[in-house]
Design a protein around this motif. Structure first.
Motif, short mmCIF file in Angstrom:
data_model
loop_
_atom_site.label_atom_id
_atom_site.label_comp_id
_atom_site.label_asym_id
_atom_site.label_seq_id
_atom_site.Cartn_x
_atom_site.Cartn_y
_atom_site.Cartn_z
N MET A 70 -6.97 3.92 -0.98
CA MET A 70 -6.12 5.09 -1.19
C MET A 70 -6.51 5.79 -2.49
N ASP A 71 -7.05 5.03 -3.46
CA ASP A 71 -7.48 5.63 -4.71
C ASP A 71 -8.60 6.64 -4.49
N ILE A 73 -9.38 8.08 -1.62
CA ILE A 73 -8.87 9.17 -0.78
C ILE A 73 -8.22 10.22 -1.66
N GLU A 74 -7.41 9.77 -2.63
CA GLU A 74 -6.74 10.69 -3.54
C GLU A 74 -7.75 11.40 -4.45
N PRO A 88 -4.17 9.50 8.06
CA PRO A 88 -3.98 8.08 7.72
C PRO A 88 -3.59 7.29 8.96
N ASP A 91 -2.40 1.41 6.98
CA ASP A 91 -2.72 0.72 5.74
C ASP A 91 -3.11 -0.71 6.08
N LYS A 101 -2.61 -5.69 -3.11
CA LYS A 101 -2.99 -4.37 -3.60
C LYS A 101 -3.69 -4.50 -4.95
N SER A 188 -3.19 0.76 -5.11
CA SER A 188 -4.07 1.17 -4.02
C SER A 188 -4.33 0.00 -3.08
N ASN A 189 -4.50 0.33 -1.83
CA ASN A 189 -4.94 -0.65 -0.84
C ASN A 189 -5.89 0.04 0.13
N THR A 190 -6.55 -0.74 0.92
CA THR A 190 -7.47 -0.18 1.91
C THR A 190 -6.69 0.54 3.00
N ARG A 191 -7.24 1.66 3.44
CA ARG A 191 -6.59 2.44 4.50
C ARG A 191 -7.66 2.86 5.52
N VAL A 193 -8.79 5.64 7.82
CA VAL A 193 -8.55 7.08 7.93
C VAL A 193 -9.49 7.67 8.97
#
Length: 296
Positions: A70-71, A73-74, A88, A91, A101, A188-191, A193
């Motif tokens: 998520m880090d 991605i942001e 998304p 998660d 996380k 953050s964690n893995t997502r 997408v």
């Protein structure tokens, strides 16, 4: 035949991601000389991409879907506000060291007088997560010089930077380098997408959602095992009282009407104390078995 172009994170998450896919039922094989690993699903084409770049390639349509933090991605979204946000899908709470996380934290040397972010006005911050860091300080009304770090960020203060923003799971590396955490920018964690246009394709959408279902099921099973045992009906309440079940245990009748079979899911770490207690209250034929997936 239609295929799904899937990005697998290269680097620190690579090994844990491949292990997760294996538990989900997919065998991914990598080669040190190739960025195109094989997978035992002819409808999926994999490509190894650094997590920092995954959002870009999914957004551009080079990949249909991918796994990244998520880090990152942001970080991509802040730099490309004109692009349609990625979809998304789900998660996936796992990281390179654990199923948890990571935190991006602001850290300074142990003997630094800095107590809060605002104390760093006009100072230099080293990090890989430049856009997120700059945006975070701007929202606090604090002007800092944020510079990109190519690695070994922990060794830069106090000579090369006044503070750092770095990802950590346990904080052990920061402590080893005599750094102190001042604040947390984000967790953050893995997502998983997907490209928005891809999700409009019925076949690819179903393929991605199936993948998400199996990956989440593999994570849900992590650290849990199944227990089966037989017990007299007269002892059933005593046995059930010992079970810290994920849900209520399944009770099945046996050919002998005085006996039943009990099936349940428990945390693996509890088994070594649980089995003796079950035996003591009448449990017999106790079997522990591994779980690959739990679909909630």
């Amino acid at each position: 035949m239609s295929t799904l172009k899937l990005g697998i994170p290269k680097g620190s998450l690579e090994e844990s991601t491949i292990a997760l896919f294996r538990r989900a039922g997919y065998e991914i094989r990598t080669s040190s000389r190739s960025y195109f690993p094989t997978i035992d699903d002819p409808e999926i084409e994999c490509m190894l991409i650094r997590a920092q770049e995954m959002a870009r390639y999914v957004s551009d349509g080079v990949l249909d879907a991918g796994l990244t933090g998520m880090d990152w991605i942001e970080e991509h979204a802040i730099g490309h506000p004109e692009q349609t946000p990625l979809v998304p899908v789900c998660d996936l709470i796992y990281s390179k060291q654990s199923f948890g996380k990571v935190k991006w934290v602001l850290a300074v040397p142990e003997d630094s007088p800095v107590k809060k972010a605002e104390d760093l006005q006009g100072k230099r911050i080293a990090t890989e997560l430049v856009r997120v860091t700059r945006d975070w300080f701007e929202k606090k009304g604090t002007t800092v010089d944020v510079e990109f770090s190519w690695g070994a960020t922990e060794v830069k203060p106090p000579v090369l930077a006044d503070a750092i923003v770095e990802a950590t799971e346990t904080g052990s590396t920061l402590r080893a380098n005599r750094l102190r955490i001042v604040d947390t920018l984000m967790e953050s964690n893995t997502r998983l997408v997907a490209n928005p246009a891809v999700m409009a394709d019925a076949w690819k959408r179903e393929k991605i959602e199936t993948l998400a279902l199996l990956l989440k099921a593999a994570i849900a099973a992590q650290g849990r095992v199944g227990l089966m045992l037989n017990v007299k009906r007269s002892d059933l309440d005593a046995v059930i009282a010992q079970l810290p079940a994920l849900q209520r245990p399944t009770i099945s009748s046996l050919s002998d009407p005085d006996w039943v079979a009990v099936n349940t899911i428990v945390e693996e770490k509890t088994v070594r104390t649980l089995i003796p207690r079950l035996k003591a209250v009448g449990g017999q034929g106790i079997v522990e078995y591994p779980l690959n997936k739990i679909v909630l």
